[in-house]
Enzyme design. Structure first.
Site, PDB file in Angstrom:
ATOM      1  CD1 TRP A  21      62.789  52.537   7.296  1.00 19.90           C
ATOM      2  CD2 TRP A  21      63.826  51.557   8.636  1.00 19.90           C
ATOM      3  NE1 TRP A  21      61.870  52.290   8.311  1.00 19.90           N
ATOM      4  CE2 TRP A  21      62.579  51.489   9.290  1.00 19.90           C
ATOM      5  CE3 TRP A  21      64.828  50.722   9.260  1.00 19.90           C
ATOM      6  CZ2 TRP A  21      62.242  51.274  10.559  1.00 19.90           C
ATOM      7  CZ3 TRP A  21      64.787  50.308  10.598  1.00 19.90           C
ATOM      8  CH2 TRP A  21      63.470  50.286  11.244  1.00 19.90           C
ATOM      9  CG  ASP A  70      65.671  47.274   3.715  1.00 21.84           C
ATOM     10  OD1 ASP A  70      64.636  46.412   3.714  1.00 21.84           O
ATOM     11  OD2 ASP A  70      65.773  48.251   4.640  1.00 21.84           O
ATOM     12  CE  LYS A 100      58.267  47.003   7.317  1.00 23.65           C
ATOM     13  NZ  LYS A 100      57.748  47.512   8.103  1.00 23.65           N
TER      14      LYS A 100
HETATM   15  N1  PMP Z   1      64.177  48.355   6.494  1.00 21.04           N
HETATM   16  C1  PMP Z   1      62.981  49.019   6.402  1.00 21.04           C
HETATM   17  C2  PMP Z   1      62.637  49.576   4.749  1.00 21.04           C
HETATM   18  C3  PMP Z   1      61.823  48.988   7.152  1.00 21.04           C
HETATM   19  O1  PMP Z   1      60.636  49.505   6.883  1.00 21.04           O
HETATM   20  C4  PMP Z   1      62.125  48.253   8.393  1.00 21.04           C
HETATM   21  C5  PMP Z   1      61.140  48.133   9.592  1.00 21.04           C
HETATM   22  N2  PMP Z   1      60.056  49.102   9.734  1.00 21.04           N
HETATM   23  C6  PMP Z   1      63.307  47.562   8.778  1.00 21.04           C
HETATM   24  C7  PMP Z   1      64.463  47.766   7.451  1.00 21.04           C
HETATM   25  C8  PMP Z   1      63.711  47.084  10.051  1.00 21.04           C
HETATM   26  O2  PMP Z   1      62.943  45.990  10.047  1.00 21.04           O
HETATM   27  P1  PMP Z   1      63.188  44.498  10.966  1.00 21.04           P
HETATM   28  O3  PMP Z   1      62.346  45.125  12.332  1.00 21.04           O
HETATM   29  O4  PMP Z   1      62.733  43.585  10.598  1.00 21.04           O
HETATM   30  O5  PMP Z   1      64.450  44.494  11.574  1.00 21.04           O
END
Ligand code: PMP
Length: 356
Positions: free
Chosen positions: A102, A168, A192
């Protein structure tokens, strides 16, 4: 009907009490004869829901008054773009930690708009602060406190001097108390620990608002959304409402101090079990392990399919690890009851007895 234990990384389990409340008021919200998803986002009913959700989140996270709280479309990923578009001009330098998949997605997006300096890089341990290469000119420093796929977590807030620190928190928001005043901006996809997908929580310190590039899309400009109360266009009203119910549930659990105790206990049990076995393995340095996402592998990967089929049949769902790392992953967010973790450990012990 019986509910199962769902270990999905997201969308993930929601508290059963919240689901039942949403069900009870699904057709008729507070005697209005309408569902909250059927009413105008600018009407009295939804405005009350929106304001209470923000107030409850502020209380839970102890968010100082000089921070704006927004509930925006586009998930965490949209903020990957919004961050450089709000805080840089072409050619500016930005600092990114790279501690997994991520982090990498966030920094790759930032590369479209700015020059990215990698502060430090590692996927199974948090790099020692002495090795960090922070850049003097960086407009901000970005990191991913909890890597959902790798299961690697910062258990401290990086000291980056007076640079705005951006986090994030998609997979760790509301899992434990955090000192918001140490951050320039915090963001998180909801699916989550907050509610259903379709919304992101964005918390920005006021002095970082109002500097977007001219070509920043209107909906990504934090100033536009802050001034419009996250309603420059129609917001995701139902996820916002659900998030509000989750915040009230969290307050009833005793807030973040209390839920953190439960979360740490759940994670410790599972890691202790994994470490005590030669059959299961977690690759992350012990002090840097995530309390929300627990990846593990089996000594014999040929047994992966059997493990997944049998755990699924036993009501332990979505234990398959992310395709990038393989193996298994148990996501144990706030809504995963402790009995779910106990049931998983019992299953793993039994599986090891039979196949180990
Ligand atoms: N950052 C992290 C740490 C994540 O776990 C996720 C989704 N698994 C995201 C960003 C992406 O999130 P979204 O699908 O809400 O864009």
């Amino acid at each position: 009907m019986s509910r199962v234990f769902n270990f999905s990384a997201g969308p993930a389990m929601l508290p059963e009490e919240v689901m039942r409340q949403a069900q009870a008021e699904f057709l008729d919200w507070h005697g209005t004869g309408m569902s909250i998803m059927e009413v105008s986002h600018r009407g009295r009913e939804f405005m009350q829901v929106a304001e209470e959700a923000e107030a409850d989140l502020r209380e839970l996270m102890n968010i100082p008054d000089n921070y704006r709280v927004m509930f925006l479309h586009g998930g965490a990923t949209m903020q990957f773009s919004a961050i450089p578009l709000n805080l840089t001009r072409p050619g500016d330098v930005v600092d990114y930690f790279n501690t997994g998949a991520w982090s990498k997605k966030a920094l790759n997006e930032a590369k479209r708009y700015a020059r990215v300096n990698i502060v430090a890089e590692h996927a199974t341990e948090i790099p020692e602060p002495a090795t960090w290469q922070l850049s003097d000119e960086a407009k901000y420093v970005h990191y991913t406190p909890n890597e959902t796929i790798g299961g690697l977590q910062f258990h401290f807030i990086p000291d980056v001097g007076d640079k705005p620190l951006i986090a994030d928190m998609s997979s760790c928001i509301l899992s434990e108390p955090v000192d918001v005043s140490k951050f320039g901006m915090i963001y998180a996809g909801a699916q989550k620990n907050v509610g259903p997908s379709g919304i992101a929580i964005v918390i920005v310190r006021e002095d970082l608002i109002g500097n977007a590039r001219e070509d920043c899309p209107r909906l990504l400009d934090w100033q536009v959304q802050a001034e419009a109360g996250s309603m420059d266009n129609t917001p995701a009203t139902y996820p916002w409402y659900m998030a509000g119910l989750v915040f009230k549930w969290l307050k009833k659990q005793g807030g973040l101090e209390k839920i953190a105790l439960v979360n740490r206990r759940k994670a410790k049990k599972l890691y202790d079990f994994i470490d005590g076995s030669d059959f299961y393995h977690n690759p992350v340095r012990p002090q840097d392990r995530s309390i929300m996402n627990v990846p593990f592998t089996l000594a014999n990967p040929e047994l992966d399919k059997t493990f997944l089929a049998e755990s699924d049949a036993a009501g332990l769902k979505y234990l398959k690890g992310h395709r990038l790392v393989g193996g298994m992953r148990a996501s144990i967010y706030n809504a995963m009851p402790e009995e779910g973790v106990d049931a998983l450990i019992d299953f793993m012990a039994d599986f090891e007895r039979r196949y180990g």
